[in-house]
Design a protein around this motif. Sequence first.
Motif, PDB file in Angstrom:
ATOM      1  N   ILE A  11      61.264  24.356  81.562  1.00 46.60           N
ATOM      2  CA  ILE A  11      61.919  24.893  82.756  1.00 46.60           C
ATOM      3  C   ILE A  11      63.438  24.038  82.691  1.00 46.60           C
ATOM      4  CG2 ILE A  11      61.912  24.327  85.148  1.00 46.60           C
ATOM      5  CD1 ILE A  11      58.916  24.705  85.175  1.00 46.60           C
ATOM      6  N   LEU A  12      63.399  22.943  82.165  1.00 47.97           N
ATOM      7  CA  LEU A  12      64.952  22.140  82.431  1.00 47.97           C
ATOM      8  C   LEU A  12      65.717  23.040  81.274  1.00 47.97           C
ATOM      9  CD1 LEU A  12      66.558  19.677  83.164  1.00 47.97           C
ATOM     10  CD2 LEU A  12      65.508  18.425  81.117  1.00 47.97           C
ATOM     11  N   PHE A  13      65.222  23.258  80.183  1.00 51.20           N
ATOM     12  CA  PHE A  13      66.311  23.993  79.239  1.00 51.20           C
ATOM     13  C   PHE A  13      66.652  25.139  79.807  1.00 51.20           C
ATOM     14  CE2 PHE A  13      66.718  26.900  75.816  1.00 51.20           C
ATOM     15  CZ  PHE A  13      67.643  26.284  75.082  1.00 51.20           C
ATOM     16  N   ASN A  14      65.865  26.117  80.384  1.00 52.06           N
ATOM     17  CA  ASN A  14      66.059  27.521  80.877  1.00 52.06           C
ATOM     18  C   ASN A  14      67.006  27.286  82.147  1.00 52.06           C
ATOM     19  OD1 ASN A  14      64.922  29.734  79.406  1.00 52.06           O
ATOM     20  ND2 ASN A  14      63.346  28.202  79.579  1.00 52.06           N
ATOM     21  N   ASN A  15      66.808  26.244  82.861  1.00 48.97           N
ATOM     22  CA  ASN A  15      67.870  26.140  84.214  1.00 48.97           C
ATOM     23  C   ASN A  15      69.130  25.713  83.741  1.00 48.97           C
ATOM     24  OD1 ASN A  15      65.495  26.248  85.825  1.00 48.97           O
ATOM     25  ND2 ASN A  15      65.404  24.189  86.423  1.00 48.97           N
ATOM     26  N   PHE A  16      69.291  24.766  82.822  1.00 52.36           N
ATOM     27  CA  PHE A  16      70.764  24.635  82.068  1.00 52.36           C
ATOM     28  C   PHE A  16      71.379  25.667  81.529  1.00 52.36           C
ATOM     29  CE2 PHE A  16      69.881  19.902  82.772  1.00 52.36           C
ATOM     30  CZ  PHE A  16      70.912  19.621  83.241  1.00 52.36           C
ATOM     31  N   LEU A  17      70.644  26.321  80.726  1.00 43.90           N
ATOM     32  CA  LEU A  17      71.055  27.412  79.875  1.00 43.90           C
ATOM     33  C   LEU A  17      71.662  28.555  80.787  1.00 43.90           C
ATOM     34  CD1 LEU A  17      70.890  28.175  76.798  1.00 43.90           C
ATOM     35  CD2 LEU A  17      68.993  29.689  77.345  1.00 43.90           C
ATOM     36  N   LEU A  37      61.074  26.999  92.863  1.00 40.53           N
ATOM     37  CA  LEU A  37      62.074  27.106  91.676  1.00 40.53           C
ATOM     38  C   LEU A  37      62.989  28.224  91.565  1.00 40.53           C
ATOM     39  CD1 LEU A  37      62.661  25.894  89.048  1.00 40.53           C
ATOM     40  CD2 LEU A  37      60.796  27.164  87.926  1.00 40.53           C
ATOM     41  N   SER A  38      62.539  29.499  91.748  1.00 35.79           N
ATOM     42  CA  SER A  38      63.452  30.663  91.620  1.00 35.79           C
ATOM     43  C   SER A  38      64.367  30.566  92.737  1.00 35.79           C
ATOM     44  CB  SER A  38      62.558  31.858  91.499  1.00 35.79           C
ATOM     45  OG  SER A  38      61.674  32.027  92.941  1.00 35.79           O
ATOM     46  N   ALA A  39      64.031  30.289  93.899  1.00 34.43           N
ATOM     47  CA  ALA A  39      65.135  30.322  95.355  1.00 34.43           C
ATOM     48  C   ALA A  39      65.911  29.146  94.872  1.00 34.43           C
ATOM     49  CB  ALA A  39      64.111  30.018  96.384  1.00 34.43           C
ATOM     50  N   ASN A  40      65.739  28.142  94.411  1.00 32.54           N
ATOM     51  CA  ASN A  40      66.849  27.126  94.244  1.00 32.54           C
ATOM     52  C   ASN A  40      67.820  27.663  93.057  1.00 32.54           C
ATOM     53  OD1 ASN A  40      66.453  24.268  95.640  1.00 32.54           O
ATOM     54  ND2 ASN A  40      64.487  24.992  95.463  1.00 32.54           N
ATOM     55  N   MET A  41      67.161  28.217  92.225  1.00 29.99           N
ATOM     56  CA  MET A  41      68.138  28.730  91.083  1.00 29.99           C
ATOM     57  C   MET A  41      69.049  29.956  91.605  1.00 29.99           C
ATOM     58  SD  MET A  41      67.646  26.931  88.344  1.00 29.99           S
ATOM     59  CE  MET A  41      67.529  25.396  89.310  1.00 29.99           C
ATOM     60  N   ILE A  42      68.383  30.658  92.229  1.00 27.25           N
ATOM     61  CA  ILE A  42      69.171  31.726  92.818  1.00 27.25           C
ATOM     62  C   ILE A  42      70.197  31.437  93.885  1.00 27.25           C
ATOM     63  CG2 ILE A  42      69.252  33.939  94.306  1.00 27.25           C
ATOM     64  CD1 ILE A  42      66.305  34.594  93.024  1.00 27.25           C
ATOM     65  N   ALA A  43      70.137  30.409  94.633  1.00 30.83           N
ATOM     66  CA  ALA A  43      70.901  29.975  95.865  1.00 30.83           C
ATOM     67  C   ALA A  43      72.334  29.616  95.235  1.00 30.83           C
ATOM     68  CB  ALA A  43      70.075  29.041  96.620  1.00 30.83           C
ATOM     69  N   LEU A  67      78.856  23.063  90.136  1.00 32.73           N
ATOM     70  CA  LEU A  67      78.475  22.995  88.941  1.00 32.73           C
ATOM     71  C   LEU A  67      77.892  21.659  88.680  1.00 32.73           C
ATOM     72  CD1 LEU A  67      78.020  24.734  86.427  1.00 32.73           C
ATOM     73  CD2 LEU A  67      80.108  23.533  85.368  1.00 32.73           C
ATOM     74  N   THR A  68      78.344  20.615  89.092  1.00 34.00           N
ATOM     75  CA  THR A  68      77.508  19.226  88.922  1.00 34.00           C
ATOM     76  C   THR A  68      76.211  19.165  89.799  1.00 34.00           C
ATOM     77  OG1 THR A  68      79.760  18.180  88.650  1.00 34.00           O
ATOM     78  CG2 THR A  68      77.955  16.705  89.250  1.00 34.00           C
ATOM     79  N   LEU A  69      76.667  19.859  91.144  1.00 36.24           N
ATOM     80  CA  LEU A  69      75.359  19.778  91.683  1.00 36.24           C
ATOM     81  C   LEU A  69      74.247  20.582  91.312  1.00 36.24           C
ATOM     82  CD1 LEU A  69      73.843  19.249  94.721  1.00 36.24           C
ATOM     83  CD2 LEU A  69      75.208  21.482  95.519  1.00 36.24           C
ATOM     84  N   GLU A  70      74.556  21.960  90.733  1.00 33.67           N
ATOM     85  CA  GLU A  70      73.587  22.747  90.089  1.00 33.67           C
ATOM     86  C   GLU A  70      72.911  21.907  88.777  1.00 33.67           C
ATOM     87  OE1 GLU A  70      72.326  26.104  90.541  1.00 33.67           O
ATOM     88  OE2 GLU A  70      72.814  25.120  92.574  1.00 33.67           O
ATOM     89  N   SER A  71      73.743  21.285  88.302  1.00 38.39           N
ATOM     90  CA  SER A  71      73.314  20.431  86.913  1.00 38.39           C
ATOM     91  C   SER A  71      71.921  19.650  87.558  1.00 38.39           C
ATOM     92  CB  SER A  71      74.117  19.637  86.287  1.00 38.39           C
ATOM     93  OG  SER A  71      75.067  20.759  85.708  1.00 38.39           O
ATOM     94  N   VAL A  80      70.370  19.820  90.338  1.00 34.90           N
ATOM     95  CA  VAL A  80      69.256  20.640  90.640  1.00 34.90           C
ATOM     96  C   VAL A  80      68.296  21.207  89.816  1.00 34.90           C
ATOM     97  CG1 VAL A  80      68.833  23.007  92.098  1.00 34.90           C
ATOM     98  CG2 VAL A  80      70.585  21.629  92.991  1.00 34.90           C
ATOM     99  N   ALA A  81      69.094  21.498  88.617  1.00 38.82           N
ATOM    100  CA  ALA A  81      68.281  22.036  87.468  1.00 38.82           C
ATOM    101  C   ALA A  81      67.142  21.116  86.921  1.00 38.82           C
ATOM    102  CB  ALA A  81      69.296  22.241  86.255  1.00 38.82           C
ATOM    103  N   ILE A  82      67.697  19.673  87.045  1.00 36.21           N
ATOM    104  CA  ILE A  82      66.944  18.581  86.670  1.00 36.21           C
ATOM    105  C   ILE A  82      65.721  18.217  87.637  1.00 36.21           C
ATOM    106  CG2 ILE A  82      66.688  16.025  86.046  1.00 36.21           C
ATOM    107  CD1 ILE A  82      69.701  16.310  85.379  1.00 36.21           C
ATOM    108  N   ILE A  83      66.155  18.307  89.016  1.00 38.80           N
ATOM    109  CA  ILE A  83      65.323  17.964  90.177  1.00 38.80           C
ATOM    110  C   ILE A  83      64.261  18.992  90.124  1.00 38.80           C
ATOM    111  CG2 ILE A  83      65.157  17.714  92.542  1.00 38.80           C
ATOM    112  CD1 ILE A  83      67.875  16.423  92.517  1.00 38.80           C
ATOM    113  N   GLN A  84      64.435  20.302  90.132  1.00 36.73           N
ATOM    114  CA  GLN A  84      63.497  21.358  90.359  1.00 36.73           C
ATOM    115  C   GLN A  84      62.258  21.224  88.923  1.00 36.73           C
ATOM    116  OE1 GLN A  84      62.832  22.949  93.100  1.00 36.73           O
ATOM    117  NE2 GLN A  84      64.527  21.857  93.724  1.00 36.73           N
TER     118      GLN A  84
END
Length: 223
Positions: free
Chosen positions: A79-85, A160-166, A197-201, A203-207
Amino acid sequence: MMANLFSSFDPSTNWSTSLNWMSTLLGILIIPPMFWLIPSRINFMWNKILMSLHKEFLTLLGPKNKTAALTFITIFSLILFNNFLGLFPYIFTSTSHMVLTLTLALPLWLSFMLFGWLNNSIHMLAHLVPQGTPPVLMPFMVCIETISNLIRPGTLAIRLSANMIAGHLLMTLLGNTGTMLSTLMLNILIIVQILLLTLESAVAIIQSYVFAVLSTLYSSEVN
């Protein structure tokens, strides 16, 4: 051209087939060469993170469940890899789709439920009524606990999906306004985008961590 804002999350955008889903497997191309390279600081840091997670998962699962802890670490890494990707331009974010998140959450939940009800039926029944519940409220607590158990895979997948989309939508909305801004406002927009972008990084780790930890907690309840 994209028909609407949500087209950026369409796996078939700019493709005749859903080849964008192949981005989920890109980690397989990166991981094998790491075993043949001289360990770097990044490798040491990654191993340190995995060892810390392994200790934490063993605390929740018990010292005998080392294989289960490794399974949840694998889910965390995927999940972490795909979030960052998905933070890179023109790369499809597979974790923003319920297809992938439900594929991860539903089999985990089903396996936990089947194992628990087949092997620890009394323990699972005891979980439906919290300790100290008054007899009058017991039927209501059973209904509430049953519903909370049934919606667990949905909450894991939607969270997971909602946080990525938002986050992606917010960055896309702000980015589309760049052509209509002055030079000063454009500089401010770039700074805001970097902060997002920093915030999304983060979020990617946290989620990814939340998904793995909640899955570990659900697994520990059936033992």
